[in-house]
Design a protein around this motif. Structure first.
Motif, short mmCIF file in Angstrom:
data_model
loop_
_atom_site.label_atom_id
_atom_site.label_comp_id
_atom_site.label_asym_id
_atom_site.label_seq_id
_atom_site.Cartn_x
_atom_site.Cartn_y
_atom_site.Cartn_z
N GLN A 170 6.31 -7.49 -5.18
CA GLN A 170 5.27 -8.48 -4.89
C GLN A 170 4.00 -7.73 -4.54
OE1 GLN A 170 6.87 -10.93 -1.76
NE2 GLN A 170 7.51 -12.48 -3.25
N LYS A 171 2.89 -8.13 -5.11
CA LYS A 171 1.63 -7.42 -4.84
C LYS A 171 0.97 -8.00 -3.60
CE LYS A 171 0.93 -5.32 -9.16
NZ LYS A 171 0.07 -4.36 -9.77
N SER A 172 0.42 -7.12 -2.80
CA SER A 172 -0.28 -7.57 -1.59
C SER A 172 -1.72 -7.07 -1.65
CB SER A 172 0.41 -7.00 -0.36
OG SER A 172 -0.40 -7.16 0.77
N GLU A 173 -2.63 -7.88 -1.13
CA GLU A 173 -4.04 -7.49 -1.10
C GLU A 173 -4.36 -6.65 0.13
OE1 GLU A 173 -6.74 -7.52 -3.23
OE2 GLU A 173 -4.98 -7.83 -4.48
N GLU A 174 -3.34 -6.50 0.97
CA GLU A 174 -3.56 -5.72 2.21
C GLU A 174 -3.38 -4.24 1.93
OE1 GLU A 174 -1.15 -7.04 5.43
OE2 GLU A 174 -1.78 -9.11 5.16
N LEU A 175 -4.08 -3.46 2.76
CA LEU A 175 -3.88 -2.02 2.66
C LEU A 175 -2.56 -1.67 3.33
CD1 LEU A 175 -7.49 -0.81 3.46
CD2 LEU A 175 -6.21 -0.26 1.39
N PRO A 176 -1.88 -0.65 2.89
CA PRO A 176 -0.58 -0.32 3.50
C PRO A 176 -0.74 0.16 4.94
CG PRO A 176 -1.24 1.38 1.95
CD PRO A 176 -2.23 0.27 1.80
N PRO A 177 0.19 -0.22 5.81
CA PRO A 177 0.11 0.23 7.21
C PRO A 177 0.62 1.65 7.36
CG PRO A 177 2.00 -1.23 6.94
CD PRO A 177 1.35 -1.12 5.59
N ILE A 178 -0.16 2.60 6.85
CA ILE A 178 0.35 3.99 6.85
C ILE A 178 -0.16 4.75 8.08
CG2 ILE A 178 0.54 4.07 4.34
CD1 ILE A 178 -1.96 5.93 4.39
N TYR A 179 0.62 5.75 8.45
CA TYR A 179 0.24 6.63 9.55
C TYR A 179 0.55 8.07 9.15
CZ TYR A 179 -0.16 8.98 13.94
OH TYR A 179 -0.55 9.85 14.91
N PRO A 180 -0.35 9.00 9.39
CA PRO A 180 -1.72 8.86 9.87
C PRO A 180 -2.58 8.05 8.88
CG PRO A 180 -1.01 11.14 10.01
CD PRO A 180 0.04 10.41 9.23
N ASP A 181 -3.72 7.62 9.36
CA ASP A 181 -4.59 6.80 8.52
C ASP A 181 -5.27 7.69 7.46
OD1 ASP A 181 -6.37 5.13 7.35
OD2 ASP A 181 -7.64 4.87 9.12
N TYR A 182 -4.68 7.70 6.29
CA TYR A 182 -5.23 8.49 5.19
C TYR A 182 -5.89 7.58 4.14
CZ TYR A 182 -2.69 12.63 6.92
OH TYR A 182 -2.23 13.68 7.67
N VAL A 183 -6.22 6.39 4.51
CA VAL A 183 -6.82 5.46 3.56
C VAL A 183 -8.29 5.84 3.33
CG1 VAL A 183 -7.51 3.05 3.19
CG2 VAL A 183 -5.28 3.58 4.19
N ASP A 184 -8.63 6.07 2.05
CA ASP A 184 -10.02 6.36 1.64
C ASP A 184 -10.63 7.55 2.37
OD1 ASP A 184 -9.88 4.26 -0.14
OD2 ASP A 184 -10.67 2.81 1.30
N VAL A 185 -9.86 8.57 2.57
CA VAL A 185 -10.39 9.76 3.25
C VAL A 185 -10.89 10.78 2.22
CG1 VAL A 185 -9.01 9.52 5.34
CG2 VAL A 185 -8.08 10.79 3.39
N THR A 186 -11.72 11.67 2.68
CA THR A 186 -12.21 12.77 1.83
C THR A 186 -11.48 14.04 2.25
OG1 THR A 186 -14.34 11.71 1.64
CG2 THR A 186 -14.27 14.08 1.16
#
Lengths: 484, 489
Positions: free
Chosen positions: B33-49
């Motif tokens: 099932q597709k979700s529009e939410e970002l994954p609850p990942i740790y550490p927060d590596y979402v959209d990092v450089t």
């Protein structure tokens, strides 16, 4: 072989097993009935987390990782009643048996090997009399004995081959089991056991049991008076029993700092937590954690979680709860703690105003708590009792006025009535003032009776009154001695 | 000729079979099932450089999850095709990349963006959810390979079992630079490189017989840096390596009644001096050692011609702690003569910042100056409101680094030798334990979202009860061992 000789051999054979069984029974009975609280101490003084990264941490610590991991894994089960003594006895018996087999494998005669096996497990049992001796050290010895025994089972005709194999397996064993702890040979630490009994019964929330144990101790352990008062405070009767156990120890004069013994730091954490000062409770718990074998003490970690649950810092609380989630023993506690209403109720007692404190000044801590929440009865009793123990009746009266009389909530307890009577009499109070403060008329009669015999041997009849204490007729307050 | 070892055919068959078996045991997403939410990942590596030379960004998925998948692929497909991508599946909630595959992926995609798609299986329902994808911006600019830090409980009053460690950020190798085991369980203060190079560095081992441990080309010696007002506390090296500017601080620990504020540390007195390592003498000036002023956190400029420091007028402490506001100042220094020159300039006024300036650090190229602003005082690591600022020394523009800072303490920064990266200690995860975060500053001076130092096991930080104190970057591995430090004691 003659029948007589055969019977003798069998008798020796079974006699040895009987001797070992007897040894095991005595060992178990001693640790179970004389040393049960030592197991709780060991269990609490570590934190075993069953995850890959923790396993890796053990491995990366170098030689002895397997012994430490197994030892700590087993130690966590000391949490359960009876399990500590059973586990330790099994480990010691296994050690003796494997040592015997290893020595026999190396060519020693059975009788001598058996005697040495019993000797090793006896010495090891003796080392476990020291409260800080870890089970991992016994596992180390067991590991070495095991590899020597297994190596001796390999079919090797040439002696030099066997020697080389033995050296190789011993080197491997060193990687896995390291070196055993030096330990300390101690006589049974019965005073420590009594201390741990009171400390743990308090931790389990058995306040009546703490009071009972502390009374049994009398003044022999300063910590008993401290916990006696703390349990009485939790039961709402601190002033009622304040002068029963002397010298009186409230813990309000203890200072936490780099030089403070860890045993005091840990009990201070209990005091501050009960009072509602989460800054100092957390600080003491953090410090209590630092001075352990791996800087981890599960009791302190639980307390750190509790402090943050009470102060409403759910993010910080989650840090510790998540850690406890990955333990076999405390994961359920962590789950329940997240929705335990007791923390929300306790949060009513935390400080609301901010000040900066340089030390552990009891008056500052207690008055700040009371200013934030005047209904904090434990803090109020501790403040009033602190002044009374110091024989500072003027300060007692000032605080009594501020937090009881001015709020129209007089706290009518025999001890406070006695102290008020002493102050009112020495300050030539008017009858109106007397009536305003003294509501327990029996104390007035007692006061007159005490004054009639004051300074005479007959005054001893009033030894549990504040007047007797104030006159300095009981031992003065003493500093606590370190247990660690 | 270099000999290349390749696995034998039977080895490949066995290895392949084992991998196939393991892979068969690992759940793969079905009926997603597709979700529009970002994954609850740790550490927060979402959209990092991230730099192209960083270790695998292993992460975990929070929540009741019993199987996970991560697909990492280039965002823009190249025309030739054949570009690398990684898909990993795992039981549990942790995703760990193979170091070799990761390296190749980053090298192939340096200067590009990677799209990361995470799927997780719910432990209760068994349903798979594919979360909204996020990006990893891989940049060509590398970060310095070595990071040193002190591991300590977040309560600086006491210590036991302290270690100063050095970690290679390209992989997960870590070693002790100094350990309590070899220095008699003494207190140790943080290790600082000179201009990110391993040939000159210093750290402190406190207690009887302790002192500053100076490393010069791998040769260690103990220094006794004593000024008229005490020993050194905060320090940095001059670019030439001949001088150390340091502050002497009479440090007072205190505690807030409010439990969320916890610890406060302030100075009862503090002055700034310079120590000449060649002549082993202390250089002082009344301009930075005024008894009516607190001077602290000295840092040399990248050309060595001036020293930045923080300065506050003396107030009555602890009563007026909220009025203790430090400004950022600068004084000239002549490396040739070893003397302070000119007057003190105020670069950032405390009133202007509406807070107290701490920990100035100039980038090696001299373009930027990073500093921390707390509401008051001199110990921002315990101030939740502490944020970093980036001062452009050419234009005077101050960037408030909103993408970098968090609602918890962010401070103790250190620059990478190429001035494109800095590392800092942030308590953003739990408010208690500091962790190293890396932030990229691009050529236009724009800061990018920082990322946490990756660990071999993503749950490492969940179980770690120590703070990474004062992380410091170094371009190369230090050339001494903990055993050599131990020999000094």
């Amino acid at each position: 072989m003659s029948l007589n000789k055969l019977t003798k051999t069998r008798f020796r054979h079974y006699g040895c097993y009987l001797l070992i069984a007897l040894w095991g029974a005595v060992c178990w009975a001693f640790f179970q009935f004389c040393y049960p609280y030592h197991f709780f101490y060991q269990e609490q003084n570590q934190l075993f987390v069953l995850t890959r990264d923790e396993w890796y941490r053990y491995v990366s610590e170098g030689s002895g990782w397997l012994a430490r991991w197994v030892g700590d894994f087993l130690t966590q089960f000391y949490y359960y009643l009876y399990v500590g003594a059973i586990l330790l006895t099994i480990c010691l018996l296994a050690l003796g048996d494997v040592v015997r087999r290893a020595l026999q494998g190396l060519g020693m005669r059975r009788g001598w090997a058996m005697a040495l096996g019993i000797g090793v497990m006896t010495v090891e049992a003796w080392r476990h009399l020291w409260y800080a001796y870890p089970l991992s050290s016994t596992i180390t010895l067991l590991g070495y004995a095991l590899v020597v025994w297994l190596a001796s089972l390999l079919p090797m005709r040439r002696r030099w081959v066997r020697g080389v194999v033995l050296l190789v397996v011993l080197a491997l064993a060193y990687c896995m089991f390291g070196l055993p702890e030096k330990g300390k040979f101690r006589m049974p630490e019965m005073e420590m056991e009594r201390y741990l009994a009171i400390d743990n019964e308090y931790y389990f929330g058995h306040d009546e049991r703490v009071v009972e144990l502390a009374k049994k101790e009398g003044g022999k352990l300063n910590i008993s008076s401290f916990y006696y008062n703390l349990s009485n405070a939790r039961l709402g009767r601190l002033p009622d029993g304040l002068l029963t156990l002397q010298p009186v120890e409230l813990g309000t004069l203890w200072q936490i700092g780099p030089e403070t013994p860890v045993s005091i730091i840990r009990v201070m954490n209990e005091l501050y937590y009960e009072l509602g000062d989460m800054t100092y409770a957390e600080r003491a718990a953090m410090m209590g954690n630092v001075f352990t074998r791996h800087n981890r003490n599960v009791r302190m970690v639980k307390r750190l979680a509790e402090c943050n649950l009470v102060s409403g810092d759910s993010v910080a609380a989650e840090k510790y709860l998540r850690l406890l989630d990955h333990t076999l023993i405390y994961s359920q506690w962590a789950k329940l703690a997240r929705r335990n209403p007791v923390y929300a109720r306790k949060s009513a007692y935390v400080n609301r105003a901010d000040t900066l404190r340089l030390g552990d000044d009891a008056r500052t801590i207690l008055t700040e708590l009371l200013n934030s929440n005047p209904n904090n009865d434990i803090a109020l009793d501790y403040l009033l009792c602190h002044e009374l123990v110091q024989r500072n009746v003027a300060m007692f009266k000032m605080y009594y006025d501020k937090y009881c009389m001015d709020r129209q909530k007089p706290r009518i307890r025999p001890l406070y009535q006695q102290a008020l009577l002493a102050w009112l009499a020495s300050n030539h109070a008017t009858e109106e003032e007397m009536l305003r403060y003294i509501q327990d008329e029996s104390q007035l009669r007692n006061f007159n009776a005490y004054n009639a015999v004051r300074g005479t041997a007959a005054a001893a009849k009033w030894r549990e009154t504040y007047w007797f204490y104030f006159d300095g007729l009981t031992p003065p307050l003493q500093k606590v001695k370190s247990e660690e | 000729m270099k000999r290349v070892t390749t696995p034998s055919l039977s080895g490949r068959v066995w290895g392949g079979s084992i991998l196939l078996l393991l892979s068969a045991c690992t759940p793969h997403p079905t009926d997603v099932q597709k979700s529009e939410e970002l994954p609850p990942i740790y550490p927060d590596y979402v959209d990092v450089t991230i730099p192209k030379n960083i270790a695998p960004l292993n992460f975990l998925v929070r929540g009741e999850v019993d199987a996970v998948e991560a697909r990492v692929e280039p965002l823009a497909r190249r025309s030739q095709g054949g570009e690398r991508q990684i898909t990993i599946n795992a039981r549990g909630n942790e995703l760990c990349f193979s170091l070799d595959e990761w390296r190749k992926l980053l090298l192939d995609n340096a200067g590009k963006e990677l799209k990361v798609t995470v799927s997780a299986r719910d432990q209760q329902t068994g349903n798979w959810t594919e979360y909204r994808s996020f990006l990893w911006h891989v940049v060509e600019d590398e970060v310095d390979l070595y990071l040193s830090y002190r591991l300590i409980e977040p309560d600086y009053e006491v210590f036991s079992h302290l270690e100063i460690r050095e970690r290679c950020v390209e992989n997960f190798e870590e070693r002790n630079l100094s350990t309590y085991k070899l220095v008699g369980n003494r207190c140790m203060n943080c290790h600082t490189h000179s201009v990110q190079q391993p040939n000159l560095s210093m750290m402190y081992v406190r207690g009887e017989g302790g002192g500053a441990i100076l490393n010069e080309n791998g040769v260690l010696r103990k220094l006794n840096i004593q000024s008229p007002t005490g020993g050194s506390v905060y320090f940095t090296f001059s670019p030439s390596g001949r001088y150390v500017c340091f502050s002497t601080n009479v440090i007072i620990p205190a505690f807030h009644a409010l439990s969320e504020k916890r610890l406060e540390v302030y100075d009862d007195a503090s002055d700034v001096y310079v120590f000449d390592l060649q002549e082993e003498r202390v250089i002082s000036s009344a301009l930075v050692a005024d008894s009516m002023v607190f001077e602290t956190f000295p840092a040399f400029s990248s050309d060595g011609k001036s020293i930045y420091f923080c300065s506050a007028p003396r107030v009555s402490l602890p009563a007026q702690i909220a009025d203790l506001q430090y400004s950022l100042c600068r004084i000239g220094f002549d490396e040739r003569t070893g003397t302070f020159v000119e007057n003190v300039d105020t670069i950032v006024r405390a009133e202007g910042e509406k807070g107290s300036v701490c920990h100035p650090r100039v980038s090696p190229d001299g373009r930027y100056l990073l500093y921390t602003v707390a509401a008051y005082g001199t110990f921002p690591i315990w101030h939740r409101e502490s944020d970093q600022r980036l001062l452009d020394l050419q234009t005077g523009h101050v960037d408030s680094l909103t993408i970098v800072n968090s609602d918890m303490s962010d401070t103790y920064h250190s620059w990478s030798s190429n001035s494109r990266w800095f590392v800092f200690a942030s308590k953003r995860d739990d408010g208690l334990y500091g962790k190293p975060y890396f932030c990229y500053i691009d050529k236009q001076g724009k800061a990018h979202k920082p990322f946490c130092l990756p660990q071999k096991f993503p749950s490492f930080y969940d179980h770690c009860l120590k703070s990474f104190n004062v992380p410091d970057l170094g371009a190369r591995e230090m050339n001494f061992t903990a055993e050599e430090v131990g020999k000094l004691f």
